[in-house]
Design a protein around this motif. Structure first.
Motif, PDB file in Angstrom:
ATOM      1  N   ALA A  14       0.832  -1.211   0.000  1.00 28.18           N
ATOM      2  CA  ALA A  14       0.000   0.000   0.000  1.00 28.18           C
ATOM      3  C   ALA A  14       0.864   1.258   0.000  1.00 28.18           C
ATOM      4  O   ALA A  14       0.565   2.220  -0.718  1.00 28.18           O
ATOM      5  CB  ALA A  14      -0.946  -0.004   1.197  1.00 28.18           C
ATOM      6  N   VAL A  15       1.941   1.242   0.769  1.00 28.62           N
ATOM      7  CA  VAL A  15       2.849   2.395   0.798  1.00 28.62           C
ATOM      8  C   VAL A  15       3.463   2.609  -0.587  1.00 28.62           C
ATOM      9  O   VAL A  15       3.544   3.745  -1.070  1.00 28.62           O
ATOM     10  CB  VAL A  15       3.939   2.208   1.880  1.00 28.62           C
ATOM     11  CG1 VAL A  15       5.019   3.272   1.772  1.00 28.62           C
ATOM     12  CG2 VAL A  15       3.313   2.227   3.266  1.00 28.62           C
ATOM     13  N   ARG A  16       3.850   1.526  -1.240  1.00 26.50           N
ATOM     14  CA  ARG A  16       4.416   1.638  -2.593  1.00 26.50           C
ATOM     15  C   ARG A  16       3.373   2.156  -3.582  1.00 26.50           C
ATOM     16  O   ARG A  16       3.683   2.948  -4.460  1.00 26.50           O
ATOM     17  CB  ARG A  16       4.971   0.296  -3.062  1.00 26.50           C
ATOM     18  CG  ARG A  16       6.173  -0.095  -2.235  1.00 26.50           C
ATOM     19  CD  ARG A  16       7.283  -0.801  -2.883  1.00 26.50           C
ATOM     20  NE  ARG A  16       7.561  -0.614  -4.268  1.00 26.50           N
ATOM     21  CZ  ARG A  16       8.166  -1.519  -5.016  1.00 26.50           C
ATOM     22  NH1 ARG A  16       8.548  -2.667  -4.484  1.00 26.50           N
ATOM     23  NH2 ARG A  16       8.410  -1.297  -6.288  1.00 26.50           N
ATOM     24  N   ILE A  17       2.143   1.710  -3.423  1.00 24.49           N
ATOM     25  CA  ILE A  17       1.054   2.175  -4.291  1.00 24.49           C
ATOM     26  C   ILE A  17       0.833   3.674  -4.098  1.00 24.49           C
ATOM     27  O   ILE A  17       0.642   4.417  -5.067  1.00 24.49           O
ATOM     28  CB  ILE A  17      -0.250   1.380  -4.017  1.00 24.49           C
ATOM     29  CG1 ILE A  17      -0.148  -0.032  -4.589  1.00 24.49           C
ATOM     30  CG2 ILE A  17      -1.481   2.106  -4.556  1.00 24.49           C
ATOM     31  CD1 ILE A  17      -0.187  -0.140  -6.105  1.00 24.49           C
ATOM     32  N   ILE A  18       0.850   4.129  -2.864  1.00 21.72           N
ATOM     33  CA  ILE A  18       0.673   5.557  -2.576  1.00 21.72           C
ATOM     34  C   ILE A  18       1.772   6.376  -3.251  1.00 21.72           C
ATOM     35  O   ILE A  18       1.501   7.400  -3.892  1.00 21.72           O
ATOM     36  CB  ILE A  18       0.634   5.816  -1.055  1.00 21.72           C
ATOM     37  CG1 ILE A  18      -0.636   5.206  -0.451  1.00 21.72           C
ATOM     38  CG2 ILE A  18       0.727   7.315  -0.742  1.00 21.72           C
ATOM     39  CD1 ILE A  18      -0.611   5.084   1.069  1.00 21.72           C
ATOM     40  N   LYS A  19       3.002   5.914  -3.146  1.00 19.62           N
ATOM     41  CA  LYS A  19       4.121   6.628  -3.775  1.00 19.62           C
ATOM     42  C   LYS A  19       4.011   6.606  -5.293  1.00 19.62           C
ATOM     43  O   LYS A  19       4.297   7.606  -5.963  1.00 19.62           O
ATOM     44  CB  LYS A  19       5.451   6.034  -3.311  1.00 19.62           C
ATOM     45  CG  LYS A  19       5.734   6.331  -1.849  1.00 19.62           C
ATOM     46  CD  LYS A  19       7.023   5.702  -1.381  1.00 19.62           C
ATOM     47  CE  LYS A  19       7.245   6.025   0.090  1.00 19.62           C
ATOM     48  NZ  LYS A  19       8.463   5.441   0.615  1.00 19.62           N
ATOM     49  N   PHE A  20       3.571   5.476  -5.835  1.00 19.91           N
ATOM     50  CA  PHE A  20       3.388   5.379  -7.287  1.00 19.91           C
ATOM     51  C   PHE A  20       2.253   6.290  -7.741  1.00 19.91           C
ATOM     52  O   PHE A  20       2.351   6.953  -8.785  1.00 19.91           O
ATOM     53  CB  PHE A  20       3.130   3.924  -7.688  1.00 19.91           C
ATOM     54  CG  PHE A  20       3.071   3.700  -9.171  1.00 19.91           C
ATOM     55  CD1 PHE A  20       4.107   4.118  -9.995  1.00 19.91           C
ATOM     56  CD2 PHE A  20       1.991   3.054  -9.742  1.00 19.91           C
ATOM     57  CE1 PHE A  20       4.051   3.913 -11.376  1.00 19.91           C
ATOM     58  CE2 PHE A  20       1.933   2.838 -11.107  1.00 19.91           C
ATOM     59  CZ  PHE A  20       2.960   3.271 -11.921  1.00 19.91           C
ATOM     60  N   LYS A  29       0.787  13.382 -14.841  1.00 16.65           N
ATOM     61  CA  LYS A  29      -0.489  14.111 -14.865  1.00 16.65           C
ATOM     62  C   LYS A  29      -1.652  13.173 -15.193  1.00 16.65           C
ATOM     63  O   LYS A  29      -2.568  13.506 -15.929  1.00 16.65           O
ATOM     64  CB  LYS A  29      -0.446  15.277 -15.870  1.00 16.65           C
ATOM     65  CG  LYS A  29       0.701  16.246 -15.639  1.00 16.65           C
ATOM     66  CD  LYS A  29       0.653  16.875 -14.274  1.00 16.65           C
ATOM     67  CE  LYS A  29       1.784  17.874 -14.082  1.00 16.65           C
ATOM     68  NZ  LYS A  29       2.207  17.995 -12.705  1.00 16.65           N
ATOM     69  N   GLU A  30      -1.591  11.978 -14.612  1.00 20.08           N
ATOM     70  CA  GLU A  30      -2.623  10.968 -14.820  1.00 20.08           C
ATOM     71  C   GLU A  30      -3.411  10.872 -13.517  1.00 20.08           C
ATOM     72  O   GLU A  30      -2.856  10.566 -12.472  1.00 20.08           O
ATOM     73  CB  GLU A  30      -1.983   9.617 -15.163  1.00 20.08           C
ATOM     74  CG  GLU A  30      -2.901   8.624 -15.860  1.00 20.08           C
ATOM     75  CD  GLU A  30      -4.153   8.287 -15.086  1.00 20.08           C
ATOM     76  OE1 GLU A  30      -5.245   8.427 -15.654  1.00 20.08           O
ATOM     77  OE2 GLU A  30      -4.059   7.913 -13.907  1.00 20.08           O
ATOM     78  N   PHE A  31      -4.725  11.136 -13.607  1.00 22.52           N
ATOM     79  CA  PHE A  31      -5.532  11.230 -12.394  1.00 22.52           C
ATOM     80  C   PHE A  31      -6.668  10.214 -12.309  1.00 22.52           C
ATOM     81  O   PHE A  31      -7.182   9.981 -11.224  1.00 22.52           O
ATOM     82  CB  PHE A  31      -6.110  12.646 -12.258  1.00 22.52           C
ATOM     83  CG  PHE A  31      -5.049  13.708 -12.259  1.00 22.52           C
ATOM     84  CD1 PHE A  31      -4.256  13.922 -11.140  1.00 22.52           C
ATOM     85  CD2 PHE A  31      -4.811  14.468 -13.390  1.00 22.52           C
ATOM     86  CE1 PHE A  31      -3.258  14.886 -11.139  1.00 22.52           C
ATOM     87  CE2 PHE A  31      -3.820  15.444 -13.400  1.00 22.52           C
ATOM     88  CZ  PHE A  31      -3.041  15.652 -12.277  1.00 22.52           C
ATOM     89  N   VAL A  32      -7.060   9.616 -13.410  1.00 17.89           N
ATOM     90  CA  VAL A  32      -8.211   8.719 -13.408  1.00 17.89           C
ATOM     91  C   VAL A  32      -7.804   7.288 -13.052  1.00 17.89           C
ATOM     92  O   VAL A  32      -8.254   6.739 -12.042  1.00 17.89           O
ATOM     93  CB  VAL A  32      -8.959   8.764 -14.755  1.00 17.89           C
ATOM     94  CG1 VAL A  32     -10.135   7.800 -14.762  1.00 17.89           C
ATOM     95  CG2 VAL A  32      -9.437  10.187 -15.050  1.00 17.89           C
ATOM     96  N   LEU A  33      -6.953   6.688 -13.857  1.00 16.57           N
ATOM     97  CA  LEU A  33      -6.505   5.325 -13.581  1.00 16.57           C
ATOM     98  C   LEU A  33      -5.716   5.258 -12.274  1.00 16.57           C
ATOM     99  O   LEU A  33      -5.835   4.297 -11.516  1.00 16.57           O
ATOM    100  CB  LEU A  33      -5.633   4.790 -14.730  1.00 16.57           C
ATOM    101  CG  LEU A  33      -6.298   4.633 -16.086  1.00 16.57           C
ATOM    102  CD1 LEU A  33      -5.288   4.152 -17.119  1.00 16.57           C
ATOM    103  CD2 LEU A  33      -7.481   3.697 -16.018  1.00 16.57           C
ATOM    104  N   SER A  34      -4.934   6.291 -12.018  1.00 14.47           N
ATOM    105  CA  SER A  34      -4.121   6.301 -10.796  1.00 14.47           C
ATOM    106  C   SER A  34      -4.992   6.293  -9.543  1.00 14.47           C
ATOM    107  O   SER A  34      -4.655   5.650  -8.549  1.00 14.47           O
ATOM    108  CB  SER A  34      -3.168   7.494 -10.784  1.00 14.47           C
ATOM    109  OG  SER A  34      -3.879   8.703 -10.833  1.00 14.47           O
ATOM    110  N   LYS A  35      -6.118   6.977  -9.593  1.00 18.06           N
ATOM    111  CA  LYS A  35      -7.027   7.003  -8.440  1.00 18.06           C
ATOM    112  C   LYS A  35      -7.638   5.616  -8.210  1.00 18.06           C
ATOM    113  O   LYS A  35      -7.770   5.163  -7.073  1.00 18.06           O
ATOM    114  CB  LYS A  35      -8.125   8.048  -8.666  1.00 18.06           C
ATOM    115  CG  LYS A  35      -9.018   8.254  -7.474  1.00 18.06           C
ATOM    116  CD  LYS A  35      -8.264   8.879  -6.326  1.00 18.06           C
ATOM    117  CE  LYS A  35      -9.177   9.808  -5.572  1.00 18.06           C
ATOM    118  NZ  LYS A  35      -8.481  10.582  -4.585  1.00 18.06           N
TER     119      LYS A  35
END
Length: 120
Positions: A14-20, A29-35
Motif C-alpha cells: 500500500a505504501v508503494r502504491i501511494i508513492k506510485f 499528470k494521470e488522475f483517473v486510472l491512478s485514483k
C-alpha cells in the motif's frame, strides 16, 4: 506487533502504491486510472487487516476474499497503465510482481481456511 506475512506485505505494498500514485499524478499528470489504482491497491491491506477481527471463520474468509478481489483489480489497473503507454513495463515490474505475490498468498490462505486449516 505480531508478525503476519499478509498484513506486513499488504501494508508495505500500500505504501508503494501511494508513492506510485503520487508519481503518476505529479509526473504523468494521470488522475483517473491512478485514483482507481490507489483505491484498490490500498484496499488489499485494509481488508486483510479487517480479517484479524473477523467474527467467524466465514467472515475471515469473506474479508480475505474481498482483499483478493482488490488485488486482482489492482493487477488490472497496472496492466492498463502499461498497455495504454502511460508507464513502461519496467517501471512497474516489481510492483506488479509484489501484487501477484499477494494474490498467491491470499489464495493460499483462503484455500487452507476453507479446508478447515488453522486461520491464525
Amino acid at each position: 506487533m505480531e508478525n503476519n506475512i499478509i498484513l506486513d506485505k499488504s501494508k508495505a505494498f500500500a505504501v508503494r502504491i501511494i508513492k506510485f500514485y503520487q508519481y503518476l499524478c505529479d509526473e504523468k499528470k494521470e488522475f483517473v486510472l491512478s485514483k482507481q489504482l490507489l483505491r484498490s491497491g490500498t484496499s488489499i491491506g485494509a481488508n486483510a487487516r479487517e480479517s484479524k477481527n473477523a467474527q467467524s471463520k466465514a467472515d475471515f474468509i469473506h474479508k480475505l476474499s474481498i482483499s483478493l478481489k482488490e488485488a486482482d483489480e489492482t493487477a488490472y489497473w497496472i496492466e492498463l497503465l502499461i498497455e495504454s503507454g502511460i508507464v513502461q513495463e519496467n517501471q512497474v515490474h516489481d510492483l506488479y510482481e509484489l501484487n501477484i505475490e499477494l494474490i498467491k498468498i491470499l489464495t493460499s490462505i483462503i484455500r487452507t481456511s476453507k479446508k478447515g486449516g488453522r486461520i491464525n
